[in-house]
Design an enzyme around this catalytic site. Sequence first.
Site, PDB file in Angstrom:
ATOM      1  N   ASP A   1      -6.394 -10.825  10.897  1.00 43.13           N
ATOM      2  CA  ASP A   1      -7.851 -10.862  11.018  1.00 43.13           C
ATOM      3  C   ASP A   1      -8.213 -11.925  12.063  1.00 43.13           C
ATOM      4  O   ASP A   1      -7.696 -11.882  13.168  1.00 43.13           O
ATOM      5  CB  ASP A   1      -8.470 -11.105   9.634  1.00 43.13           C
ATOM      6  CG  ASP A   1      -9.981 -11.073   9.618  1.00 43.13           C
ATOM      7  OD1 ASP A   1     -10.565  -9.974   9.672  1.00 43.13           O
ATOM      8  OD2 ASP A   1     -10.591 -12.159   9.547  1.00 43.13           O
TER       9      ASP A   1
ATOM     10  N   HIS B   1      -7.622  -3.023   5.429  1.00 41.99           N
ATOM     11  CA  HIS B   1      -7.664  -4.213   6.279  1.00 41.99           C
ATOM     12  C   HIS B   1      -6.711  -5.314   5.838  1.00 41.99           C
ATOM     13  O   HIS B   1      -6.216  -6.072   6.664  1.00 41.99           O
ATOM     14  CB  HIS B   1      -9.092  -4.765   6.301  1.00 41.99           C
ATOM     15  CG  HIS B   1      -9.267  -5.955   7.190  1.00 41.99           C
ATOM     16  ND1 HIS B   1      -9.138  -5.877   8.560  1.00 41.99           N
ATOM     17  CD2 HIS B   1      -9.554  -7.260   6.909  1.00 41.99           C
ATOM     18  CE1 HIS B   1      -9.349  -7.077   9.090  1.00 41.99           C
ATOM     19  NE2 HIS B   1      -9.591  -7.928   8.106  1.00 41.99           N
TER      20      HIS B   1
END
Length: 337
Positions: free
Chosen positions: A113, A313
Site C-alpha cells: 500500500d 487489497h
Amino acid sequence: MSASQSTRRPGAPVAATHRIVAGPAGRLHAVEQGDGPLVLLVHGFPESWYSWRHQLPALAGAGYRAVALDVRGYGRSSRPADPAAYRMRELVADNLALVRALGEETAVVVGHDWGSNIAAASALLHPEVFRAVGLLSVPYAPPGGPRPSEVFAGMGGPEEFYVSYFQRPGRAETEIEPDVRGWLAGFFAALSADTMPGADAPDPHFVSRADGGTLRERFPRGVRPAWLSEADLDVYAGEFERTGLTGALNRYRNMDRDWAELAELAGRPLEQPALFVGGTRDASTTWMAEAIDAFPRTLPALAGAHLLEGCGHWVQQERPAEVNELLTGWLDALPKV
C-alpha cells in the site's frame, strides 16, 4: 561479523523482538525476527508493523533478518505535529536511519500500500543502500505527471475520491475517531475479496459530496474478512485508539509536496531487482493497470509480476502462504551479500 553475514542453525527457534531506535523525528519502533540479510518491511494505511506478522517468521525461517517498522505517525514510532514532517523524503530518511541503526549497510525493502510507494522512493533516492525492492498491491509508477490533488479532484464526478477526502485536515478524523474499531472493521472488509461490496453497490472508495457524506456509510456491515480475527482487530484498533489517526492521514496530505520535491526523479525507472504482487480484486491493480503494463520500462530488473486470483487489497494478510513463497523465492534468487 555483521548480521548480514551471520548464520542460523537449521531449525533453531527464532523469537521476534521489539526495539526502539533513534530516527530523524525521534522514535522508530520496529519488530525484528531472524538472522541473515536484512529485509525491511514497510506497511500502509491503516496498518502497523503487525501487518507483517505472517511474513516475519517465514522470512526468519528462510534465513533472513526480517524487520517490520511502525511508519512515522503510527504505533510506537514518533508522531510529529507538523504535517510536512510526513512527506516522502522524511519517511525515506526514517528507513535509511533504521538500516544504519541496525548496523547494516544494505537492505532489501518490501512495502505494501503506501509502504509500496515508500519502498520505491527509498530505492530511487538511495540505490546504494536499498539493493532490491518488493512492491505489494500498489504498482510502481515513476514520479511526475500532473499535480496529484488536481487528478484526484477530477475523479468521481458527483462523488469525491477517498484520497481527496483524506487530504482535508480533521475531516476524516471526525468520521473515524468516535468509533475506531468499527470504522477499521468496515474499511478492512470493504477492500477484502471475501467481504467487499458487490459490483452493483456504491463504491467504498468514494464519498457523497452531499453534506455529511462519509466513507463508512458504504462499508459492508456485520461481516468480517476471514483473514481478520477479533484479536487482530484488537491490535489495530488499540493502536489507533491510543494514537489517533492524524499521523497516518498526514501521508495523504503531502502528495503535492512529494510531487514537487521528487520532480527531479520524473520518469525515473527503478533499476534494482524488483518483485510485484497484487490481487485481481484490488482496485489498485485495476486502476493502475497501465502502470503494470509499463513494468518492462519502469522496472527493467523485475523478476516477476504476480496477480493473485480472487485476492483483495490486503494481499500479505489475505494470502500469507502464497506471498511468503513468492517473497522467499525471490529473495533466495537475489545476489548474495
